[in-house]
Design a protein around this motif. Structure first.
Motif, short mmCIF file in Angstrom:
data_model
loop_
_atom_site.label_atom_id
_atom_site.label_comp_id
_atom_site.label_asym_id
_atom_site.label_seq_id
_atom_site.Cartn_x
_atom_site.Cartn_y
_atom_site.Cartn_z
N MET A 140 48.49 -25.26 -3.99
CA MET A 140 49.34 -26.23 -4.69
C MET A 140 49.43 -25.75 -6.51
SD MET A 140 50.40 -27.22 -2.51
CE MET A 140 51.71 -27.81 -2.85
N ARG A 141 50.99 -26.06 -6.76
CA ARG A 141 50.72 -25.86 -8.36
C ARG A 141 50.20 -27.29 -9.17
NH1 ARG A 141 57.57 -25.12 -7.89
NH2 ARG A 141 56.83 -25.56 -10.05
N PRO A 142 49.29 -26.56 -9.72
CA PRO A 142 48.84 -28.28 -10.65
C PRO A 142 49.76 -29.36 -10.88
CG PRO A 142 48.97 -25.63 -11.99
CD PRO A 142 49.73 -25.63 -10.54
N GLY A 143 51.19 -29.30 -10.83
CA GLY A 143 51.38 -30.66 -11.14
C GLY A 143 51.48 -30.87 -9.51
N ASP A 144 51.67 -30.56 -8.64
CA ASP A 144 51.98 -31.10 -7.27
C ASP A 144 49.53 -31.71 -6.76
OD1 ASP A 144 54.44 -30.53 -6.30
OD2 ASP A 144 53.53 -28.51 -5.92
N ARG A 145 49.35 -30.54 -7.33
CA ARG A 145 47.84 -31.29 -7.08
C ARG A 145 47.31 -32.18 -7.29
NH1 ARG A 145 45.79 -25.58 -8.20
NH2 ARG A 145 45.16 -26.73 -10.08
N ASP A 146 47.48 -32.53 -9.41
CA ASP A 146 47.83 -33.67 -9.81
C ASP A 146 48.19 -35.05 -8.73
OD1 ASP A 146 47.92 -35.21 -12.40
OD2 ASP A 146 49.37 -35.54 -12.71
N GLY A 147 49.82 -34.88 -8.37
CA GLY A 147 50.23 -35.65 -7.83
C GLY A 147 49.11 -35.83 -6.66
N VAL A 148 48.71 -34.96 -5.41
CA VAL A 148 47.89 -35.62 -4.78
C VAL A 148 46.70 -36.24 -4.83
CG1 VAL A 148 46.38 -34.17 -3.17
CG2 VAL A 148 48.60 -32.97 -3.27
N VAL A 149 46.87 -35.67 -5.72
CA VAL A 149 45.25 -37.31 -6.88
C VAL A 149 45.61 -38.11 -7.60
CG1 VAL A 149 43.71 -36.96 -8.80
CG2 VAL A 149 43.86 -34.57 -8.37
N LYS A 150 47.24 -38.79 -7.39
CA LYS A 150 47.26 -39.35 -7.95
C LYS A 150 48.11 -40.27 -6.71
CE LYS A 150 49.02 -38.90 -12.71
NZ LYS A 150 49.88 -38.50 -13.42
N GLY A 151 48.49 -39.80 -5.76
CA GLY A 151 48.64 -40.44 -4.48
C GLY A 151 47.31 -41.01 -3.72
N PHE A 152 46.66 -40.27 -3.45
CA PHE A 152 45.30 -40.84 -3.35
C PHE A 152 44.56 -41.90 -3.88
CE2 PHE A 152 45.46 -36.96 0.05
CZ PHE A 152 45.29 -37.29 1.14
N SER A 153 44.57 -41.72 -4.90
CA SER A 153 44.02 -42.88 -5.48
C SER A 153 45.09 -43.76 -5.55
CB SER A 153 44.02 -42.57 -7.47
OG SER A 153 43.08 -41.19 -8.05
N ARG A 154 46.12 -44.11 -5.49
CA ARG A 154 46.68 -45.11 -5.69
C ARG A 154 46.63 -45.80 -3.42
NH1 ARG A 154 50.90 -42.34 -7.81
NH2 ARG A 154 52.30 -41.57 -5.77
N MET A 155 46.05 -44.80 -3.34
CA MET A 155 46.42 -45.19 -1.98
C MET A 155 44.86 -45.98 -1.63
SD MET A 155 45.89 -42.70 1.79
CE MET A 155 43.71 -42.91 1.58
N GLY A 156 44.41 -45.66 -2.43
CA GLY A 156 42.42 -46.62 -2.50
C GLY A 156 41.66 -46.06 -1.94
N GLY A 157 40.97 -46.89 -1.45
CA GLY A 157 39.68 -47.56 -0.55
C GLY A 157 38.78 -46.16 -0.72
N GLU A 158 37.23 -46.33 0.10
CA GLU A 158 36.35 -45.13 -0.46
C GLU A 158 37.21 -43.52 -0.08
OE1 GLU A 158 32.59 -43.88 2.38
OE2 GLU A 158 33.61 -45.85 2.93
N THR A 159 38.25 -43.54 1.08
CA THR A 159 38.67 -42.35 1.58
C THR A 159 39.35 -42.24 0.81
OG1 THR A 159 37.91 -42.59 4.00
CG2 THR A 159 39.72 -40.43 3.45
#
Length: 255
Positions: A214-233
Motif C-alpha cells: 500500500m501507499r505510505p499514507g494508507d499504511r499509516d492509516g492501517v497502523v492507526k486503525g489497528f492501534s485504535r482497535m487495541g487489544g493484543e492482536t
C-alpha cells in the motif's frame, strides 16, 4: 505459497526464528495407501538449527511426535517397507507455520487512496512460513534408534515450550516442568503409543503480508486503525505493519 516479492521474506535466520516462536506446525503429506491420500496433523516441533546439524541437513531439521493411531501415521507405515523401526518417505512433506496474529483489513483504513479514487478492497494481513523436506518416521519405541529418538524429542520439546513459550526458567519465575517429573513407567507407556517425526529442511519460504504493497499514507492509516482497535492482536498487527513498511521502504531505496 504465492510469494509476491513485496511480501516475501528470504532471510533464513528470520524464518527459523519464526518457527521457534510459532512451533505449532501443520504437517501435510500425500501418500498412496488405503486411507485418504492427503493427510494433515497439527503438531508442535523442535527446530534443530543448521549449526547443530551435520552435513546431511545443512538447512536444519524439524523434530516432532504424534499418536501412533493417527491415520497419517498408518498411511506412512502401510505404504513403505521399514528398517529397524525407521521409515523414510520418498516424497517431500510440507509443514506450515502461522504467525500468532492475523486480521481482516477494512478499506476504511486506507486514508490516502480511498478518499482519492475509492479503488481499494478488503484484504487480510497475516504471516506464515513453509518448510519442504524429507520425513523419517521413528515408529517402534522398542528399537534402540527409535526409543532414543523419542526420549530425546519429548525432553527437548517440553524444555523448549516450558521455557520459551511459558517463560518458566527458574529464579524469579516458576521452574519448568520436566519429563522426569512424571512416573517413569507412565512415560514409557506413552512413548509406546507415539511415533517420532524428523524432517530434513530442504526449502524454506516465508511471507509477511502486512500492507507493504500500500501507499505510505494508507499504511499509516492501517497502523492507526489497528492501534485504535487495541487489544493484543490490534497492537501486534499495528507494530508489524509499521515494521514491515519501514523494511519495504529501505529495500526500495537500495533497489
Amino acid at each position: 505459497m504465492f510469494l509476491p516479492s513485496v511480501h516475501a521474506e528470504t532471510d533464513d535466520a528470520v524464518l527459523l526464528q519464526f518457527i521457534r516462536e510459532n512451533p505449532l506446525g501443520m504437517l501435510i503429506t500425500g501418500i498412496n495407501s488405503s486411507l485418504d491420500f492427503l493427510q494433515c496433523t497439527h503438531v508442535p516441533v523442535v527446530l534443530d538449527a543448521p549449526e547443530d546439524c551435520d552435513d546431511s541437513a545443512p538447512q536444519g531439521r524439524l523434530r516432532a511426535h504424534i499418536a501412533k493411531q493417527n491415520p497419517q501415521v498408518k498411511g506412512m507405515i502401510e505404504s513403505l517397507e521399514s528398517k529397524d523401526g525407521v521409515i523414510t518417505l520418498e516424497t517431500d512433506v510440507l509443514v506450515v507455520f502461522n504467525g500468532k496474529h492475523d486480521h481482516y483489513v477494512t478499506p476504511k483504513f486506507y486514508v490516502e487512496t480511498k478518499p482519492d479514487s475509492g479503488k481499494v478492497v478488503p484484504t487480510w494481513n497475516y504471516s506464515a512460513v513453509q518448510v519442504y523436506g524429507k520425513l523419517s518416521l521413528y515408529y517402534d519405541s522398542k528399537t534402540p534408534e527409535a526409543g532414543n529418538f523419542l526420549a530425546q524429542q519429548v525432553h527437548d520439546l517440553s524444555q523448549h515450550t516450558e521455557k520459551s513459550i511459558m517463560g518458566y526458567t527458574g529464579g524469579e519465575n516458576p521452574q519448568p516442568w520436566k519429563v522426569s517429573d512424571a512416573p517413569e513407567k507412565y512415560v514409557e507407556l506413552l512413548q509406546r503409543n507415539i511415533v517420532g517425526i524428523q524432517i530434513r529442511i530442504d526449502k524454506l519460504q516465508g511471507k509477511f503480508k502486512m500492507s507493504q504493497e500500500m501507499r505510505p499514507g494508507d499504511r499509516d492509516g492501517v497502523v492507526k486503525g489497528f492501534s485504535r482497535m487495541g487489544g493484543e492482536t490490534g497492537e501486534a498487527i499495528a507494530s508489524m505493519v509499521e515494521e514491515r513498511g519501514i523494511l519495504h521502504e529501505k529495500k526500495k531505496q537500495k533497489d
